[in-house]
Scaffold this active site. Structure first.
Site, PDB file in Angstrom:
ATOM      1  N   ASN A  22      -6.964  70.498 -17.180  1.00 55.71           N
ATOM      2  CA  ASN A  22      -7.289  69.451 -18.162  1.00 55.71           C
ATOM      3  C   ASN A  22      -8.803  69.310 -18.340  1.00 55.71           C
ATOM      4  O   ASN A  22      -9.269  68.370 -18.978  1.00 55.71           O
ATOM      5  CB  ASN A  22      -6.740  68.097 -17.700  1.00 55.71           C
ATOM      6  CG  ASN A  22      -5.237  68.113 -17.573  1.00 55.71           C
ATOM      7  OD1 ASN A  22      -4.549  68.664 -18.421  1.00 55.71           O
ATOM      8  ND2 ASN A  22      -4.723  67.517 -16.519  1.00 55.71           N
ATOM      9  N   HIS A 108       3.343  58.666 -20.505  1.00 52.78           N
ATOM     10  CA  HIS A 108       3.035  59.113 -19.138  1.00 52.78           C
ATOM     11  C   HIS A 108       3.641  58.191 -18.076  1.00 52.78           C
ATOM     12  O   HIS A 108       3.801  56.994 -18.287  1.00 52.78           O
ATOM     13  CB  HIS A 108       1.507  59.114 -19.011  1.00 52.78           C
ATOM     14  CG  HIS A 108       0.982  59.762 -17.777  1.00 52.78           C
ATOM     15  ND1 HIS A 108       0.541  59.055 -16.688  1.00 52.78           N
ATOM     16  CD2 HIS A 108       0.816  61.074 -17.465  1.00 52.78           C
ATOM     17  CE1 HIS A 108       0.104  59.889 -15.764  1.00 52.78           C
ATOM     18  NE2 HIS A 108       0.251  61.122 -16.206  1.00 52.78           N
ATOM     19  N   GLU A 152       0.611  57.005 -26.077  1.00 55.06           N
ATOM     20  CA  GLU A 152      -0.497  57.936 -25.895  1.00 55.06           C
ATOM     21  C   GLU A 152      -0.970  58.360 -27.271  1.00 55.06           C
ATOM     22  O   GLU A 152      -0.199  58.293 -28.235  1.00 55.06           O
ATOM     23  CB  GLU A 152      -0.008  59.175 -25.127  1.00 55.06           C
ATOM     24  CG  GLU A 152       0.105  58.927 -23.643  1.00 55.06           C
ATOM     25  CD  GLU A 152       0.913  59.993 -22.920  1.00 55.06           C
ATOM     26  OE1 GLU A 152       1.847  59.596 -22.204  1.00 55.06           O
ATOM     27  OE2 GLU A 152       0.628  61.183 -23.069  1.00 55.06           O
ATOM     28  N   SER A 156       0.953  64.223 -23.384  1.00 56.16           N
ATOM     29  CA  SER A 156       0.393  65.110 -22.364  1.00 56.16           C
ATOM     30  C   SER A 156       1.176  66.397 -22.155  1.00 56.16           C
ATOM     31  O   SER A 156       0.609  67.393 -21.715  1.00 56.16           O
ATOM     32  CB  SER A 156       0.270  64.363 -21.037  1.00 56.16           C
ATOM     33  OG  SER A 156       1.541  63.934 -20.582  1.00 56.16           O
ATOM     34  N   ASP A 181      -3.379  55.147 -24.923  1.00 62.56           N
ATOM     35  CA  ASP A 181      -3.891  55.972 -23.823  1.00 62.56           C
ATOM     36  C   ASP A 181      -4.476  57.257 -24.414  1.00 62.56           C
ATOM     37  O   ASP A 181      -3.750  58.099 -24.940  1.00 62.56           O
ATOM     38  CB  ASP A 181      -2.726  56.277 -22.866  1.00 62.56           C
ATOM     39  CG  ASP A 181      -3.135  57.155 -21.683  1.00 62.56           C
ATOM     40  OD1 ASP A 181      -4.284  57.626 -21.653  1.00 62.56           O
ATOM     41  OD2 ASP A 181      -2.274  57.362 -20.799  1.00 62.56           O
ATOM     42  N   HIS A 184      -5.890  62.543 -23.117  1.00 55.57           N
ATOM     43  CA  HIS A 184      -6.103  63.932 -23.551  1.00 55.57           C
ATOM     44  C   HIS A 184      -6.873  64.025 -24.866  1.00 55.57           C
ATOM     45  O   HIS A 184      -6.847  65.052 -25.535  1.00 55.57           O
ATOM     46  CB  HIS A 184      -4.758  64.659 -23.676  1.00 55.57           C
ATOM     47  CG  HIS A 184      -4.033  64.725 -22.377  1.00 55.57           C
ATOM     48  ND1 HIS A 184      -4.245  65.717 -21.451  1.00 55.57           N
ATOM     49  CD2 HIS A 184      -3.133  63.875 -21.816  1.00 55.57           C
ATOM     50  CE1 HIS A 184      -3.498  65.498 -20.376  1.00 55.57           C
ATOM     51  NE2 HIS A 184      -2.813  64.385 -20.579  1.00 55.57           N
ATOM     52  N   LYS A 215     -10.322  64.155 -17.134  1.00 58.67           N
ATOM     53  CA  LYS A 215      -9.901  65.298 -17.950  1.00 58.67           C
ATOM     54  C   LYS A 215     -11.116  65.854 -18.690  1.00 58.67           C
ATOM     55  O   LYS A 215     -11.971  66.449 -18.050  1.00 58.67           O
ATOM     56  CB  LYS A 215      -8.713  64.891 -18.810  1.00 58.67           C
ATOM     57  CG  LYS A 215      -7.485  64.773 -17.872  1.00 58.67           C
ATOM     58  CD  LYS A 215      -6.261  64.158 -18.413  1.00 58.67           C
ATOM     59  CE  LYS A 215      -5.198  64.159 -17.301  1.00 58.67           C
ATOM     60  NZ  LYS A 215      -4.232  63.103 -17.392  1.00 58.67           N
TER      61      LYS A 215
HETATM   62  C1  PLP Z   1      -3.608  62.128 -16.455  1.00 57.73           C
HETATM   63  C2  PLP Z   1      -3.052  61.001 -17.224  1.00 57.73           C
HETATM   64  C3  PLP Z   1      -3.157  59.679 -16.778  1.00 57.73           C
HETATM   65  C4  PLP Z   1      -3.662  59.324 -15.410  1.00 57.73           C
HETATM   66  O1  PLP Z   1      -5.030  59.520 -15.284  1.00 57.73           O
HETATM   67  P1  PLP Z   1      -5.621  59.850 -13.830  1.00 57.73           P
HETATM   68  O2  PLP Z   1      -7.066  59.550 -13.957  1.00 57.73           O
HETATM   69  O3  PLP Z   1      -5.310  61.264 -13.547  1.00 57.73           O
HETATM   70  O4  PLP Z   1      -4.922  58.918 -12.877  1.00 57.73           O
HETATM   71  C5  PLP Z   1      -2.715  58.685 -17.607  1.00 57.73           C
HETATM   72  N1  PLP Z   1      -2.163  58.953 -18.803  1.00 57.73           N
HETATM   73  C6  PLP Z   1      -2.028  60.212 -19.244  1.00 57.73           C
HETATM   74  C7  PLP Z   1      -1.428  60.457 -20.572  1.00 57.73           C
HETATM   75  C8  PLP Z   1      -2.444  61.277 -18.478  1.00 57.73           C
HETATM   76  O5  PLP Z   1      -2.277  62.519 -18.898  1.00 57.73           O
END
Ligand code: PLP
Length: 372
Positions: A22, A108, A152, A156, A181, A184, A215
């Site tokens: 990522n 997620h 999101e 993801s 969220d 990505h 990421k």
């Molecule tokens: C990776 C991810 C998270 C969590 O983030 P971290 O910093 O790894 O705990 C939350 N939401 C999505 C969509 C993710 O891909």
């Protein structure tokens, strides 16, 4: 892995080309982030010593939060030890047993877990199904509590984008709140690389922006961006923020360096390079008979279906020097196993050539299904 995060991984003495990270902009091992982390260690030490509200709130945390708010153009920002912790603390703080949380089916695990823990009534709509979302919102209208929609912006495991404009229209119509969220998307989408919220011009219509620093930003931690009143509320109410040791200063400093970099001409160049690699990859794989669904991001999943087939395909690629692990249940639904191929700005044309050669040499499970 015996090497830093990069397109070339050393695993048990073997070098593999990594198509699973990522680290979309190749920042995790970037000299500017490493320098920032080292400087923070020298000035502030290895650990932060306490939770933020006791005495662990160090200058790098505040500088990071100012940088995040400036980058996302929100009044304020709050950093957490992870994106998972940001989702947990925030969702549980803003929604409780009298409220309703409405989720896209594919959000997620951090969001699902938080929604369950909050005690709010949970409603889930089929992925991207705006009619079902509206049915749920219509039902919430006569209820007294608050309604929070969480989605999101880039999904993801599928790499597709949420229709944020349409979701905003619905949440306005029914008086709900929206949390997005951008795990990505941050650093990749929009004119200023703020995310899909910027790309779809809904910056003023999203109550809570969430993301990770782990990421495209190449460091570690999570964040919430939004109005000052929200951030002040979270400082006092988000349990994952209050009852947890502050992130190490090196992580905060590296994340801040990443934001500076993303906002510079170098950030533009890296993102543009990534998008051209994505375009080339999608064109090549489509020509090779792979069906790429709706992927519109740096995540290009190769859908296989059966779990065993996905594991076999991943093993065959690994023998060819290509690392793309199979993603299976429970990360995705049963029978929807896939190779989650991701690209980063650090890949070279030569890396892509090797990927294309390896993928065309293996038995293409998708064409096998079609021919059956
Ligand atoms: C990776 C991810 C998270 C969590 O983030 P971290 O910093 O790894 O705990 C939350 N939401 C999505 C969509 C993710 O891909």
């Amino acid at each position: 892995m015996d090497s830093p995060q990069s397109p070339r991984l050393q695993i048990a003495g073997k070098e593999l080309i990594n198509f699973s990270s990522n680290d979309y902009l190749g920042l995790a091992n970037h000299p500017r982030l490493k320098e920032a982390a080292v400087r923070a260690v020298e000035k502030f030490g290895a650990g932060s010593g306490a939770s933020r509200l006791i005495c662990g709130s160090l200058a790098p945390h505040h500088e990071l939060e100012d940088a995040l708010a400036a980058f996302k153009k929100t009044e304020a920002a709050l950093s957490f030890s992870s994106g998972y912790a940001a989702a947990m603390g925030t969702i549980c703080a803003v929604a409780g047993k009298d409220d309703v949380i409405v989720l896209d089916k594919l959000v997620h695990a951090s969001i699902v877990d938080a929604a369950r823990l909050s005690g709010a009534k949970l409603r889930v709509f089929a992925h991207d199904d705006l009619n079902e979302l509206e049915d749920i919102l219509r039902w919430t209208k006569d209820r007294s509590g608050r309604t929070l929609i969480v989605t999101e912006s880039v999904f993801s495991m599928d790499g597709d984008l949420a229709p944020l404009r349409e979701i905003v229209a619905l949440k306005d119509k029914y008086g709900a709140w929206l949390m997005v969220d951008e795990a990505h998307a941050t650093g990749l989408f929009g004119k200023n690389r703020r995310g899909v919220i910027e790309a779809q011009s809904v910056s003023d219509n999203v109550e809570i922006q969430m993301g990770t620093l782990g990421k495209a930003l190449g460091s570690s931690g999570g964040y919430i961006c939004g109005p000052r009143v929200l951030i002040d509320f979270l400082v006092n109410r988000a349990r994952s923020f209050i009852f947890s040791t502050a992130p190490v200063p090196a992580a905060a400093a590296a994340a801040q360096a990443a934001i500076d970099l993303v906002r510079s001409a170098e950030g533009d160049a890296l993102a543009n390079k990534l998008w051209s690699l994505v375009k080339e990859t999608k064109a090549n794989l489509t020509k090779g008979g792979w069906t790429l669904s709706a992927a519109q991001s740096a995540i290009v999943p190769l859908h296989i279906g059966a779990e065993t087939k996905a594991v076999e395909t991943a093993a065959a690629l690994r023998d060819d020097g290509i690392y793309i692990p199979a993603i299976r249940y429970p990360t995705v639904a049963r029978g929807e196993a896939r190779l989650r191929l991701t690209l980063t700005a650090a890949h070279t044309p030569n890396d892509l050539e090797k990927l294309f050669a390896a993928l065309s040499a293996i038995h293409n499970p998708q064409s096998a299904i079609k021919n059956a």
